[in-house]
Design an enzyme around this catalytic site. Structure first.
Site, PDB file in Angstrom:
ATOM      1  N   HIS A  29       0.815  -1.347   0.152  1.00  0.00           N
ATOM      2  CA  HIS A  29       0.122   0.092   0.021  1.00  0.00           C
ATOM      3  C   HIS A  29       1.060   0.990   0.044  1.00  0.00           C
ATOM      4  O   HIS A  29       1.750   1.527   0.807  1.00  0.00           O
ATOM      5  CB  HIS A  29      -0.916   0.067   1.283  1.00  0.00           C
ATOM      6  CG  HIS A  29      -2.030  -0.960   0.944  1.00  0.00           C
ATOM      7  ND1 HIS A  29      -2.488  -1.570   2.261  1.00  0.00           N
ATOM      8  CD2 HIS A  29      -3.014  -1.364   0.001  1.00  0.00           C
ATOM      9  CE1 HIS A  29      -3.376  -2.786   1.735  1.00  0.00           C
ATOM     10  NE2 HIS A  29      -3.596  -2.369   0.436  1.00  0.00           N
ATOM     11  N   GLU A  32       1.890   3.672   3.181  1.00  0.00           N
ATOM     12  CA  GLU A  32       2.561   3.252   4.343  1.00  0.00           C
ATOM     13  C   GLU A  32       3.960   3.084   4.314  1.00  0.00           C
ATOM     14  O   GLU A  32       4.524   2.060   4.307  1.00  0.00           O
ATOM     15  CB  GLU A  32       1.748   1.745   4.490  1.00  0.00           C
ATOM     16  CG  GLU A  32       0.224   1.513   4.504  1.00  0.00           C
ATOM     17  CD  GLU A  32      -0.132   0.289   4.491  1.00  0.00           C
ATOM     18  OE1 GLU A  32       0.488  -0.717   4.445  1.00  0.00           O
ATOM     19  OE2 GLU A  32      -1.544   0.207   4.567  1.00  0.00           O
ATOM     20  N   ARG A  87      -3.190   5.053  -1.911  1.00  0.00           N
ATOM     21  CA  ARG A  87      -2.869   3.577  -1.501  1.00  0.00           C
ATOM     22  C   ARG A  87      -2.755   2.694  -2.467  1.00  0.00           C
ATOM     23  O   ARG A  87      -2.141   1.704  -2.356  1.00  0.00           O
ATOM     24  CB  ARG A  87      -4.495   3.296  -0.612  1.00  0.00           C
ATOM     25  CG  ARG A  87      -4.474   1.788  -0.203  1.00  0.00           C
ATOM     26  CD  ARG A  87      -6.045   1.664   0.484  1.00  0.00           C
ATOM     27  NE  ARG A  87      -6.502   0.354   0.493  1.00  0.00           N
ATOM     28  CZ  ARG A  87      -6.139  -0.420   1.848  1.00  0.00           C
ATOM     29  NH1 ARG A  87      -5.607   0.259   2.768  1.00  0.00           N
ATOM     30  NH2 ARG A  87      -6.695  -1.692   1.798  1.00  0.00           N
ATOM     31  N   ARG A 105      -6.309  -6.530  -2.465  1.00  0.00           N
ATOM     32  CA  ARG A 105      -7.562  -7.181  -2.726  1.00  0.00           C
ATOM     33  C   ARG A 105      -7.580  -7.998  -3.882  1.00  0.00           C
ATOM     34  O   ARG A 105      -8.357  -8.330  -4.575  1.00  0.00           O
ATOM     35  CB  ARG A 105      -8.374  -6.163  -2.618  1.00  0.00           C
ATOM     36  CG  ARG A 105      -8.570  -5.182  -1.344  1.00  0.00           C
ATOM     37  CD  ARG A 105      -9.350  -6.168  -0.205  1.00  0.00           C
ATOM     38  NE  ARG A 105      -9.366  -5.399   1.017  1.00  0.00           N
ATOM     39  CZ  ARG A 105      -8.297  -4.957   1.719  1.00  0.00           C
ATOM     40  NH1 ARG A 105      -7.111  -5.314   1.660  1.00  0.00           N
ATOM     41  NH2 ARG A 105      -8.637  -4.171   2.833  1.00  0.00           N
ATOM     42  N   HIS A 157       3.041  -4.112   6.533  1.00  0.00           N
ATOM     43  CA  HIS A 157       2.003  -2.809   6.524  1.00  0.00           C
ATOM     44  C   HIS A 157       2.054  -1.965   7.410  1.00  0.00           C
ATOM     45  O   HIS A 157       2.641  -2.230   8.407  1.00  0.00           O
ATOM     46  CB  HIS A 157       0.704  -3.550   6.199  1.00  0.00           C
ATOM     47  CG  HIS A 157       0.322  -4.341   5.162  1.00  0.00           C
ATOM     48  ND1 HIS A 157      -0.674  -3.926   4.184  1.00  0.00           N
ATOM     49  CD2 HIS A 157       0.659  -5.538   4.753  1.00  0.00           C
ATOM     50  CE1 HIS A 157      -0.808  -4.877   3.104  1.00  0.00           C
ATOM     51  NE2 HIS A 157       0.093  -5.932   3.448  1.00  0.00           N
ATOM     52  N   TYR A 209     -10.271  -6.865  10.173  1.00  0.00           N
ATOM     53  CA  TYR A 209     -11.578  -6.837   9.475  1.00  0.00           C
ATOM     54  C   TYR A 209     -11.539  -7.947   8.450  1.00  0.00           C
ATOM     55  O   TYR A 209     -10.452  -8.336   7.842  1.00  0.00           O
ATOM     56  CB  TYR A 209     -11.737  -5.582   9.076  1.00  0.00           C
ATOM     57  CG  TYR A 209     -10.724  -4.795   8.049  1.00  0.00           C
ATOM     58  CD1 TYR A 209     -10.259  -5.350   7.111  1.00  0.00           C
ATOM     59  CD2 TYR A 209     -10.365  -3.674   8.549  1.00  0.00           C
ATOM     60  CE1 TYR A 209      -9.079  -4.756   6.515  1.00  0.00           C
ATOM     61  CE2 TYR A 209      -9.310  -3.016   8.280  1.00  0.00           C
ATOM     62  CZ  TYR A 209      -8.597  -3.715   7.200  1.00  0.00           C
ATOM     63  OH  TYR A 209      -7.319  -3.205   6.461  1.00  0.00           O
ATOM     64  N   GLU A 231       1.255  -5.371  10.801  1.00  0.00           N
ATOM     65  CA  GLU A 231       0.679  -3.778  10.621  1.00  0.00           C
ATOM     66  C   GLU A 231       1.686  -3.144  11.730  1.00  0.00           C
ATOM     67  O   GLU A 231       1.444  -3.174  12.869  1.00  0.00           O
ATOM     68  CB  GLU A 231      -0.857  -3.761  11.032  1.00  0.00           C
ATOM     69  CG  GLU A 231      -1.618  -4.427  10.276  1.00  0.00           C
ATOM     70  CD  GLU A 231      -2.052  -3.866   8.456  1.00  0.00           C
ATOM     71  OE1 GLU A 231      -1.518  -2.604   8.790  1.00  0.00           O
ATOM     72  OE2 GLU A 231      -2.783  -4.231   7.983  1.00  0.00           O
TER      73      GLU A 231
END
Length: 270
Positions: A29, A32, A87, A105, A157, A209, A231
């Site tokens: 991303h 980041e 992003r 994704r 990330h 999520y 993360e």
């Protein structure tokens, strides 16, 4: 002692035969920024501590580490020149004025079923098809072509201070959930030992999520048993705009966690 093939960014002691390996990528991303900083830190530490750091020396004698410092290079460049909070990738889509897809994704793992958007203007756009993005296609092809030797996949990330593992595209637990959790908790404890930074470990869907099309789920389903997503700092005060003063401590503590995972993988090759 070390070699760097431009087609296979690779760290390790030269060997006449293929060694088991770890694949690590950063910067999937674009916004980041702490993520590519860590991959660069890892390479520097690997090169500078080989021969003095027992754990790193053992790792690179016995295994190779493929490092992709900036997965989403066009998006990363765009965050420096035009939009700091960008992003996605920067690919063009026929029939749409919106640019790019979310590379995390775009992998063929429950693709576009949950936590992803089919709207090209969305930040979580899943792409027109799995591996529609050239960056994703190239990484997937590399891992597929080397899956016989790749024993771990680590993707870096930010932010939230989490150490995640499959699955994110379903709430079902991975077949090796207990072991994945044990290793994640050990790595989180190693990380916390330096500055007291607390990470939460768990499967992606339940811990952060649900999100389909992620690289760690895809790698795990391909057969890469030890598949993890970090993360990094922080938990929201600065978010993607982590200040320069936190780069070094973030990299130092993350290094302990990555070395913990690598050491475990080295001792539990399959």
């Amino acid at each position: 002692m070390f070699y760097d093939n431009l087609q296979q960014p690779q760290l390790g002691k030269k060997s006449s035969s293929a060694k088991p390996a770890i694949f690590m990528d950063c910067g999937i991303h674009a916004r980041e920024w702490i993520s590519p900083a860590f991959c660069q830190w890892f390479v520097r530490e690997a090169l500078s501590t080989y021969g003095t750091d027992t754990q790193m020396t053992s790792l690179l004698n016995q295994m190779d580490v493929f490092v992709l410092p900036v997965f989403n290079i066009d998006g990363y460049d765009y965050t420096h020149k035009r939009n700091r909070m960008w992003r996605k990738t920067r690919s063009k889509k026929s029939g749409s004025s919106c640019i790019g897809a979310d590379p995390n994704r775009n992998f063929d793992a429950g693709w576009c079923t949950i936590g992803a958007s089919s709207n090209p203007c969305s930040d979580t756009y899943c792409g027109s098809r799995p591996e529609s993005e050239i960056e994703v296609q190239n990484v997937a092809n590399f891992i597929r072509n080397n899956k016989s030797i790749i024993k771990a996949y680590i993707t870096i990330h930010s932010y939230s201070q989490l150490l995640l593992f499959p699955y994110s595209y379903t709430f079902e637990l991975a077949a090796t959930h207990s072991e994945l959790l044990k290793v994640a908790e050990g790595a989180s404890a190693a990380l916390r030992s330096l500055y007291g930074t607390r990470y939460t470990s768990g499967p992606g869907a339940a811990t952060i999520y649900p999100a389909a099309g992620g690289s760690d789920d895809w790698a795990y389903d391909l057969g890469v048993k030890y598949s993890y997503t970090f993360e990094l700092r922080d938990t929201g005060r600065y978010g993607f705009l982590l200040p320069e003063s936190q780069i070094k401590p973030t990299c130092e503590e993350t290094m302990l966690a990555v070395k913990y995972i690598a050491d475990y993988v080295q001792k539990n090759l399959y």
